[in-house]
Design a protein around this motif. Structure first.
Motif, PDB file in Angstrom:
ATOM      1  N   SER A 175       1.987   3.881   7.455  1.00  0.00           N
ATOM      2  CA  SER A 175       1.317   5.167   6.366  1.00  0.00           C
ATOM      3  C   SER A 175       1.007   3.556   4.998  1.00  0.00           C
ATOM      4  O   SER A 175       1.942   3.377   4.150  1.00  0.00           O
ATOM      5  CB  SER A 175       1.807   6.525   5.873  1.00  0.00           C
ATOM      6  OG  SER A 175       0.769   7.026   4.636  1.00  0.00           O
ATOM      7  N   GLY A 205      -0.742   5.319   2.434  1.00  0.00           N
ATOM      8  CA  GLY A 205      -0.579   6.047   1.369  1.00  0.00           C
ATOM      9  C   GLY A 205       0.471   6.961   0.572  1.00  0.00           C
ATOM     10  O   GLY A 205       1.641   6.679   0.922  1.00  0.00           O
ATOM     11  N   LEU A 222      -5.343   7.143   0.920  1.00  0.00           N
ATOM     12  CA  LEU A 222      -4.754   5.935   1.316  1.00  0.00           C
ATOM     13  C   LEU A 222      -5.231   5.303  -0.082  1.00  0.00           C
ATOM     14  O   LEU A 222      -6.297   5.118  -0.954  1.00  0.00           O
ATOM     15  CB  LEU A 222      -5.764   5.740   2.118  1.00  0.00           C
ATOM     16  CG  LEU A 222      -4.942   5.764   3.720  1.00  0.00           C
ATOM     17  CD1 LEU A 222      -6.107   5.379   4.425  1.00  0.00           C
ATOM     18  CD2 LEU A 222      -3.854   5.713   3.933  1.00  0.00           C
TER      19      LEU A 222
END
Length: 200
Positions: free
Chosen positions: A107, A109, A122
């Protein structure tokens, strides 16, 4: 065959012939004292020496067997312990960094949890408007920054979890590592959040 001190000495040192060994073992188990030409005191001392030698050999054999079992245990258990430690370290690192999303990709974000549920945002910089008490997790391996609508700004370390709260119109950011591990702070999460814009 007459049992002599020389035969007994060969028996104790393991160099006696098969016939001598058989004669000595018969002699050791015999109760007939008239068949011997040895003095009873000498005979008793020799018997004691033979039994001491047998006992010593038995003890050495037991030590040898224990040593073999101990080395086998080390050989078997050492790789198993190493594998378990490696697995444990992997799990701890995975949970601490918390960089993997549900589909297994990294990920980039933040995961912001409010009363509305979790949302992932994000980017590196965010502007948010919120009320209440939120959980914010930086799921990436990069520093992220949040700017609140009242102008307060915060930098979030990679892989860290924070709680963002409003008290008397002012916002506060608290790192989870500074909170007591016995408390479940996620139970306090309430309020609403809106990501207004990604800032540059």
């Amino acid at each position: 065959m007459e049992i002599t001190p020389a035969i007994l000495q060969r028996y104790n040192s393991g160099t006696a012939t098969d016939a001598e060994v058989e004669a000595i073992e018969t002699w050791l188990t015999s109760t007939d004292t008239e068949a011997y030409s040895l003095d009873p005191v000498d005979l008793a001392e020799m018997k004691a020496a033979v039994w001491d030698n047998l006992l010593e050999q038995a003890i050495d054999e037991q030590r040898s067997i224990r040593s073999i079992h101990a080395s086998r245990s080390k050989v078997i258990y050492l790789p198993l312990v190493a594998a378990m430690l490696l697995l444990l370290v992997g799990v701890v690192v995975f949970q601490k960094l918390n960089w993997t999303t549900a589909n297994g990709s990294v990920s980039e974000g933040l995961l912001i949890t409010s009363a509305q549920g979790p949302i992932e945002v994000l980017g590196d910089n965010f502007k948010v408007q919120f009320s209440g008490y939120l959980q914010v997790v930086n799921r990436s391996n990069q520093y992220k920054s949040i700017e609140c609508t009242n102008g307060e700004q915060y930098t979030l370390d990679p892989g860290e979890t924070y709680y963002l709260e409003t008290i008397d119109g002012r916002h506060y950011l608290i790192a989870e590592r500074h909170l007591s591990p016995e408390d479940n702070y996620l139970r306090f999460v309430k309020g609403e959040v809106e990501v207004i814009a990604k800032t540059i």
